[in-house]
Write a protein that holds these residues in place. Structure first.
Motif, PDB file in Angstrom:
ATOM      1  N   GLY A 120      22.212  79.060  33.170  1.00 27.48           N
ATOM      2  CA  GLY A 120      23.560  78.617  33.528  1.00 27.48           C
ATOM      3  C   GLY A 120      23.673  78.230  34.986  1.00 27.48           C
ATOM      4  O   GLY A 120      24.368  77.273  35.335  1.00 27.48           O
ATOM      5  N   ARG A 135      24.595  74.553  36.895  1.00 26.66           N
ATOM      6  CA  ARG A 135      25.551  74.343  37.984  1.00 26.66           C
ATOM      7  C   ARG A 135      24.900  73.616  39.161  1.00 26.66           C
ATOM      8  O   ARG A 135      25.538  72.771  39.803  1.00 26.66           O
ATOM      9  N   THR A 182      27.722  71.383  29.198  1.00 26.64           N
ATOM     10  CA  THR A 182      27.821  72.783  28.779  1.00 26.64           C
ATOM     11  C   THR A 182      26.903  73.105  27.600  1.00 26.64           C
ATOM     12  O   THR A 182      27.029  74.161  26.986  1.00 26.64           O
ATOM     13  N   VAL A 234      25.037  76.741  27.204  1.00 25.50           N
ATOM     14  CA  VAL A 234      25.520  77.767  28.139  1.00 25.50           C
ATOM     15  C   VAL A 234      26.484  78.701  27.409  1.00 25.50           C
ATOM     16  O   VAL A 234      27.062  78.349  26.379  1.00 25.50           O
ATOM     17  N   LEU A 264      30.569  80.851  31.135  1.00 28.01           N
ATOM     18  CA  LEU A 264      30.199  79.765  32.044  1.00 28.01           C
ATOM     19  C   LEU A 264      30.853  78.460  31.616  1.00 28.01           C
ATOM     20  O   LEU A 264      31.276  77.663  32.462  1.00 28.01           O
ATOM     21  N   TYR A 275      34.226  78.407  32.988  1.00 29.76           N
ATOM     22  CA  TYR A 275      34.159  78.260  34.448  1.00 29.76           C
ATOM     23  C   TYR A 275      33.934  76.796  34.812  1.00 29.76           C
ATOM     24  O   TYR A 275      34.587  76.250  35.715  1.00 29.76           O
TER      25      TYR A 275
END
Length: 219
Positions: free
Chosen positions: A141, A145, A165, A168, A172, A175
């Protein structure tokens, strides 16, 4: 008259093996919009953004970014775009800071400016305490990012995220959703998201085009 920052007209792509990945698609994306390209694996999403960013050659049609042709004005159009690809492509021997500072240099940022951008972006993405960690020390993850941070380092007007995504965890994912919304709403960035998660497109996007077997079937 709409201010379209991306214009895709009658775009076709036929690969050397005869596979017709795109069958004359048309997409217009307004400046400042959060646009979703939704479809199953193999539908043509990655091919579309590959052509937009100069990674794949088109067969016919034309693509414009802010009124500029992506073939004739490729230096200008590529500088306007930040791309976070689906596959993780990070050098595992560098620290995050080194990796992103180098990325800024590719786009003409000074060392001072690049370092400042790195500090701010990593803080925004919740990676401030990992700035001196090497990529191979990060979780999946966190690597995702860092991949997004690479796309943001030169402060592009357009951010393209290919399945950001995928793979993940739920925490996360939420987020990242918050971070992407913030870029769109508070920084007025134009975002193009490819996904096959319909709930992701529904939550994030102002407008969605559904692509299947190389054709836009709804928008």
């Amino acid at each position: 008259m709409m201010d379209n920052i991306i214009e895709i007209n009658n775009l076709r792509k036929i690969y050397s093996n005869g596979n017709e990945a795109l069958k004359g698609i048309n997409i217009n994306i307004e400046r400042g919009k959060f646009f979703g390209l939704l479809g199953p694996n193999g539908a043509g999403k990655t091919t579309t953004i590959g052509i937009l960013t100069g990674l794949i050659n088109l067969t016919s049609g034309n693509v414009k970014v802010d009124g500029l042709d992506v073939l004739k004005d490729y230096k200008k159009t590529r500088k306007m775009i930040g791309l976070s690809p689906q596959e993780i492509n990070l050098d595992v021997f560098f620290t995050i800071k080194e990796l992103l500072v180098f990325q800024g240099g590719y786009y003409g940022l000074s060392l001072k400016e690049s370092k400042k951008r790195v500090d701010n972006i990593l803080k925004d993405l919740g990676l401030g305490d990992k700035i001196n960690s090497k990529v191979r020390e990060l979780s999946g993850g966190m690597k995702r990012r860092v991949q997004i941070a690479k796309a943001l380092i030169h402060d592009p007007e357009i951010i393209i995220l290919d399945e950001p995504t995928a793979g993940v965890d739920i925490e996360l994912r939420h987020y990242l959703w918050d971070s992407l919304r913030d870029m769109n709403i508070n920084e007025n960035k134009t975002l193009l998201l490819t996904t096959h998660y319909i709930e992701e497109a529904e939550i994030l996007c102002d407008e969605v085009a559904i692509i299947d077997d190389g054709e836009i079937i709804a928008q």
